[in-house]
Design an enzyme around this catalytic site. Structure first.
Site, PDB file in Angstrom:
ATOM      1  N   THR A  70     -78.968  20.843   5.125  1.00 23.24           N
ATOM      2  CA  THR A  70     -80.204  20.458   4.442  1.00 23.24           C
ATOM      3  C   THR A  70     -81.252  19.976   5.432  1.00 23.24           C
ATOM      4  OG1 THR A  70     -79.112  19.936   2.351  1.00 23.24           O
ATOM      5  CG2 THR A  70     -81.215  18.862   2.773  1.00 23.24           C
ATOM      6  N   ASN A 149     -74.559  31.975  -0.898  1.00 20.35           N
ATOM      7  CA  ASN A 149     -73.467  31.024  -1.117  1.00 20.35           C
ATOM      8  C   ASN A 149     -72.774  31.182  -2.466  1.00 20.35           C
ATOM      9  OD1 ASN A 149     -76.197  29.988  -1.786  1.00 20.35           O
ATOM     10  ND2 ASN A 149     -75.059  28.355  -2.777  1.00 20.35           N
ATOM     11  N   GLN A 179     -73.394  29.856   5.410  1.00 19.76           N
ATOM     12  CA  GLN A 179     -72.218  30.539   4.868  1.00 19.76           C
ATOM     13  C   GLN A 179     -71.734  31.693   5.746  1.00 19.76           C
ATOM     14  OE1 GLN A 179     -70.273  29.646   2.466  1.00 19.76           O
ATOM     15  NE2 GLN A 179     -71.492  28.000   1.602  1.00 19.76           N
ATOM     16  N   SER A 199     -74.068  24.264   9.105  1.00 14.52           N
ATOM     17  CA  SER A 199     -73.479  23.014   8.628  1.00 14.52           C
ATOM     18  C   SER A 199     -72.020  22.940   9.035  1.00 14.52           C
ATOM     19  CB  SER A 199     -73.604  22.931   7.104  1.00 14.52           C
ATOM     20  OG  SER A 199     -72.964  21.782   6.604  1.00 14.52           O
ATOM     21  N   HIS A 201     -69.406  21.091   7.852  1.00 16.67           N
ATOM     22  CA  HIS A 201     -68.301  20.924   6.906  1.00 16.67           C
ATOM     23  C   HIS A 201     -67.941  22.209   6.171  1.00 16.67           C
ATOM     24  CE1 HIS A 201     -70.376  20.536   2.852  1.00 16.67           C
ATOM     25  NE2 HIS A 201     -71.410  20.430   3.670  1.00 16.67           N
ATOM     26  N   CYS A 330     -73.414  22.274  -3.653  1.00 19.76           N
ATOM     27  CA  CYS A 330     -74.437  21.632  -2.832  1.00 19.76           C
ATOM     28  C   CYS A 330     -75.693  21.304  -3.629  1.00 19.76           C
ATOM     29  CB  CYS A 330     -74.818  22.542  -1.663  1.00 19.76           C
ATOM     30  SG  CYS A 330     -73.422  23.038  -0.656  1.00 19.76           S
TER      31      CYS A 330
END
Length: 384
Positions: A70, A149, A179, A199, A201, A330
């Site tokens: 983000t 995603n 992704q 990202s 995680h 998300c």
């Protein structure tokens, strides 16, 4: 427990946890400190930066650490638009972007920027002709995700870049790679990408970790969105999260050391799941069924009066200990009709009857078989 919601988040890898613990309890110095403890912290940043740069075949100084996707997307969209606003005020993106792209774009729209939202075909893939037609003399920024995603659609990023840069090389091209990183080879310079966001995680790193690649050629014009002590070459101020960044580097290396093996395994699971659920009456799969789609995502729609996504999700969890998603976790817990599903022309009755399976290398074919069997039992009861 069978966990098939890896596009929402992944289990943190043991190696990532180990290095985080070491950074939190032993090598805990502030990387901006001038003493030896600070130097150790700086070494972790350097190692992770070099690891990621090596994977992408870019310069280490072009990698900037963030708190996740983000923040990276906000920096790319808002910072890129601010960098180019004197030249124009037109932005192009797609209808199926993640909220961390769409909401910053909508905020810019309220400030007076004009935005063109590209649609997709029935497989969730944009039209390059539509992109070409949308480009204008005042276009300053284009943002297109590499892998959707929700349904796993892969966008023609390199071809899109050729069109964009062929029209005007000064247009900034941002790619949300959240992704796709760890699932496919990505070479930003070869693909003509100016900014790329990731990202941690999503790849078995910790939450609160991520990075943005920013091509060195636009470093001087990019407008930072977080100001302070000038960390990350001034692009993202704030004391670096050394434990998370160190873990991000470890997770990135692990993902790419076994990339081909992981991809083959996830495609095998994807094909097994599609084959199994497609044989169930009332069940359909969204997007390409072959390897034109990403290896780790399967979007499944189920007809019936009692097959709302949340009901199916709860039934799988409560009765079989299987965890899937009703959409993009998300986006928050608030239910909303998916723009992606609307964009691919999914019939209205199925918009709220779609669930997402998303794999990681730790999942197994046996788990897939268990999930298929569960749906074989559940769906007929819910479609009576």
């Amino acid at each position: 427990m069978i966990y098939f919601d890896n596009s929402a988040t992944t289990r943190c890898a043991d190696e990532a946890v180990d290095i985080m613990k070491k950074c939190l309890q032993e090598d805990f110095g502030n990387p901006s400190s001038l003493h030896s403890m600070g130097a150790k912290g700086k070494d972790y940043l350097k190692e992770s930066r070099e690891t990621i740069a090596g994977i992408l075949k870019v310069q280490p100084k072009e990698i900037y650490f963030t708190s996740g996707g983000t923040e990276g997307n906000n920096l790319a969209i808002k910072g890129g638009a601010a960098a180019k606003k004197r030249r124009g005020n037109h932005i192009i993106t797609t209808k199926i972007e993640h909220a961390s792209v769409l909401n910053p774009v909508k905020a810019l729209e309220k400030e007076g920027f004009e935005v063109t939202y590209l649609g997709t075909d029935e497989y969730g893939v944009i039209s390059l002709d539509e992109l070409k037609a949308a480009l204008r003399e005042d276009t300053i920024l284009v943002s297109i995700m590499m892998v959707n995603n929700e349904i796993g659609a892969i966008q023609p990023i390199e071809e899109a870049s050729k069109i964009i840069k062929g029209f005007n090389k000064d247009i900034l091209f941002h790619v949300d790679s959240i992704q796709s990183f760890g699932k496919m080879k990505i070479l930003p310079k070869k693909m003509g990408i100016d900014m790329l966001t990731v990202s941690g995680h999503k790849i078995h790193g910790p939450k609160g970790s991520g990075f943005i690649y920013i091509n060195e050629s636009i470093y001087n014009i990019m407008v930072p969105q977080i100001l302070g002590g000038g960390h990350e070459r001034g692009m993202r101020s704030g004391t670096e999260n050394v434990p998370a960044i160190a873990a991000l580097g470890v997770a990135s290396k692990k993902a790419y050391d076994t990339l081909d093996e992981n991809r083959n395994h996830m495609y095998a699971m994807r094909h097994r799941l599609i084959e199994g659920v497609s044989a169930i009456d009332g069940v359909s799969v969204n997007g390409h069924l072959d390897e034109q789609n990403a290896p780790h995502i399967v979007s499944v729609s189920i007809k019936g009066n009692r097959t709302r996504a949340q009901v199916i999700l709860n039934a799988l969890q409560d009765n079989y200990d299987i965890f899937v998603s009703a959409g993009s976790a998300c986006s928050s817990n608030k239910p909303a009709i998916s723009e992606t599903l609307k964009s691919i022309g999914l019939e209205k009755d199925l918009l709220e009857r779609t669930i997402r399976f998303s794999f990681c290398p730790e999942n197994t074919l046996e788990e897939v078989d268990t999930a298929v069997k569960a749906l074989q039992e559940l769906v007929p009861m819910m479609t009576l």
